[in-house]
Design a protein around this motif. Sequence first.
Motif, PDB file in Angstrom:
ATOM      1  N   GLY A  37       0.787  -1.226   0.000  1.00 36.05           N
ATOM      2  CA  GLY A  37       0.000   0.000   0.000  1.00 36.05           C
ATOM      3  C   GLY A  37       0.823   1.283   0.000  1.00 36.05           C
ATOM      4  N   LYS A  38       2.130   1.174  -0.221  1.00 34.90           N
ATOM      5  CA  LYS A  38       3.008   2.360  -0.250  1.00 34.90           C
ATOM      6  C   LYS A  38       3.696   2.445  -1.609  1.00 34.90           C
ATOM      7  CE  LYS A  38       3.912   2.356   4.664  1.00 34.90           C
ATOM      8  NZ  LYS A  38       4.893   2.501   5.715  1.00 34.90           N
ATOM      9  N   VAL A  39       3.934   3.671  -2.062  1.00 30.14           N
ATOM     10  CA  VAL A  39       4.667   3.907  -3.306  1.00 30.14           C
ATOM     11  C   VAL A  39       6.149   3.952  -2.962  1.00 30.14           C
ATOM     12  CG1 VAL A  39       5.067   5.505  -5.221  1.00 30.14           C
ATOM     13  CG2 VAL A  39       2.752   5.203  -4.308  1.00 30.14           C
ATOM     14  N   VAL A  40       6.926   3.117  -3.642  1.00 29.23           N
ATOM     15  CA  VAL A  40       8.370   3.062  -3.413  1.00 29.23           C
ATOM     16  C   VAL A  40       9.080   3.486  -4.694  1.00 29.23           C
ATOM     17  CG1 VAL A  40      10.322   1.579  -2.810  1.00 29.23           C
ATOM     18  CG2 VAL A  40       8.081   1.182  -1.758  1.00 29.23           C
ATOM     19  N   LEU A  41       9.920   4.517  -4.603  1.00 27.14           N
ATOM     20  CA  LEU A  41      10.699   5.010  -5.741  1.00 27.14           C
ATOM     21  C   LEU A  41      12.151   4.580  -5.549  1.00 27.14           C
ATOM     22  CD1 LEU A  41       9.323   8.668  -5.901  1.00 27.14           C
ATOM     23  CD2 LEU A  41       8.593   6.715  -7.259  1.00 27.14           C
ATOM     24  N   THR A  42      12.729   3.938  -6.571  1.00 26.66           N
ATOM     25  CA  THR A  42      14.108   3.477  -6.493  1.00 26.66           C
ATOM     26  C   THR A  42      14.877   4.014  -7.691  1.00 26.66           C
ATOM     27  OG1 THR A  42      13.297   1.424  -5.505  1.00 26.66           O
ATOM     28  CG2 THR A  42      15.561   1.418  -6.310  1.00 26.66           C
ATOM     29  N   PRO A  43      15.999   4.730  -7.463  1.00 31.51           N
ATOM     30  CA  PRO A  43      16.802   5.224  -8.588  1.00 31.51           C
ATOM     31  C   PRO A  43      17.269   4.061  -9.459  1.00 31.51           C
ATOM     32  CG  PRO A  43      17.525   6.234  -6.539  1.00 31.51           C
ATOM     33  CD  PRO A  43      16.574   5.130  -6.173  1.00 31.51           C
ATOM     34  N   LYS A  44      17.216   4.260 -10.779  1.00 25.39           N
ATOM     35  CA  LYS A  44      17.620   3.223 -11.725  1.00 25.39           C
ATOM     36  C   LYS A  44      18.595   3.803 -12.734  1.00 25.39           C
ATOM     37  CE  LYS A  44      15.523  -0.424 -10.474  1.00 25.39           C
ATOM     38  NZ  LYS A  44      16.280  -1.581 -10.059  1.00 25.39           N
ATOM     39  N   ALA A  45      19.694   3.093 -12.944  1.00 24.32           N
ATOM     40  CA  ALA A  45      20.644   3.463 -13.992  1.00 24.32           C
ATOM     41  C   ALA A  45      20.302   2.618 -15.206  1.00 24.32           C
ATOM     42  CB  ALA A  45      22.062   3.205 -13.531  1.00 24.32           C
ATOM     43  N   LEU A  46      19.942   3.254 -16.285  1.00 25.09           N
ATOM     44  CA  LEU A  46      19.609   2.525 -17.494  1.00 25.09           C
ATOM     45  C   LEU A  46      20.875   2.255 -18.303  1.00 25.09           C
ATOM     46  CD1 LEU A  46      16.358   4.342 -18.626  1.00 25.09           C
ATOM     47  CD2 LEU A  46      16.595   2.270 -17.282  1.00 25.09           C
ATOM     48  N   VAL A  47      20.846   1.226 -19.080  1.00 25.28           N
ATOM     49  CA  VAL A  47      21.992   0.846 -19.888  1.00 25.28           C
ATOM     50  C   VAL A  47      22.406   1.992 -20.809  1.00 25.28           C
ATOM     51  CG1 VAL A  47      22.795  -0.749 -21.673  1.00 25.28           C
ATOM     52  CG2 VAL A  47      21.414  -1.588 -19.777  1.00 25.28           C
ATOM     53  N   ASP A  48      21.434   2.686 -21.377  1.00 17.81           N
ATOM     54  CA  ASP A  48      21.738   3.766 -22.317  1.00 17.81           C
ATOM     55  C   ASP A  48      22.669   4.808 -21.711  1.00 17.81           C
ATOM     56  OD1 ASP A  48      20.089   2.528 -24.133  1.00 17.81           O
ATOM     57  OD2 ASP A  48      18.391   3.841 -23.767  1.00 17.81           O
ATOM     58  N   LYS A  49      22.456   5.151 -20.469  1.00 15.25           N
ATOM     59  CA  LYS A  49      23.281   6.157 -19.810  1.00 15.25           C
ATOM     60  C   LYS A  49      24.714   5.649 -19.641  1.00 15.25           C
ATOM     61  CE  LYS A  49      22.274   9.590 -16.373  1.00 15.25           C
ATOM     62  NZ  LYS A  49      21.488   9.963 -15.240  1.00 15.25           N
ATOM     63  N   GLU A  50      24.863   4.393 -19.298  1.00 14.94           N
ATOM     64  CA  GLU A  50      26.183   3.780 -19.130  1.00 14.94           C
ATOM     65  C   GLU A  50      26.891   3.692 -20.481  1.00 14.94           C
ATOM     66  OE1 GLU A  50      29.488   1.932 -17.323  1.00 14.94           O
ATOM     67  OE2 GLU A  50      27.876   3.166 -16.528  1.00 14.94           O
ATOM     68  N   ILE A  51      26.161   3.348 -21.511  1.00 16.35           N
ATOM     69  CA  ILE A  51      26.756   3.263 -22.847  1.00 16.35           C
ATOM     70  C   ILE A  51      27.243   4.642 -23.289  1.00 16.35           C
ATOM     71  CG2 ILE A  51      26.223   2.901 -25.305  1.00 16.35           C
ATOM     72  CD1 ILE A  51      24.437   0.567 -24.409  1.00 16.35           C
TER      73      ILE A  51
END
Length: 91
Positions: A37-51
């Motif tokens: 019942g809670k919204v959880v936001l987690t930072p994500k590093a996408l492959v595109d940014k690493e590339i």
Amino acid sequence: MPAVKLGVSRQVAIPKKIHDALGLAPGDYLEVELKAGKVVLTPKALVDKEIERRLAEGLEDIKKGRGIGPFSSAKEAIRALHQEAKKLKKE
């Protein structure tokens, strides 16, 4: 715990203190989940940014002459890499 207001287009502003603690920047991605019942936001590093980062690093190496090649075959490239490794060991 700070409270935030939901905007008209479902947008939520992350408080500066939390934003800075997570090292977020404009254009970063967050994974959004519903847990108990809670919204959880987690930072994500996408492959595109690493590339993009690695490509920029590689182009910088080329500009500074830190590269070898081109090669006409894989065997030729491997031979050159072995020679470079030997040079580095001597230094």
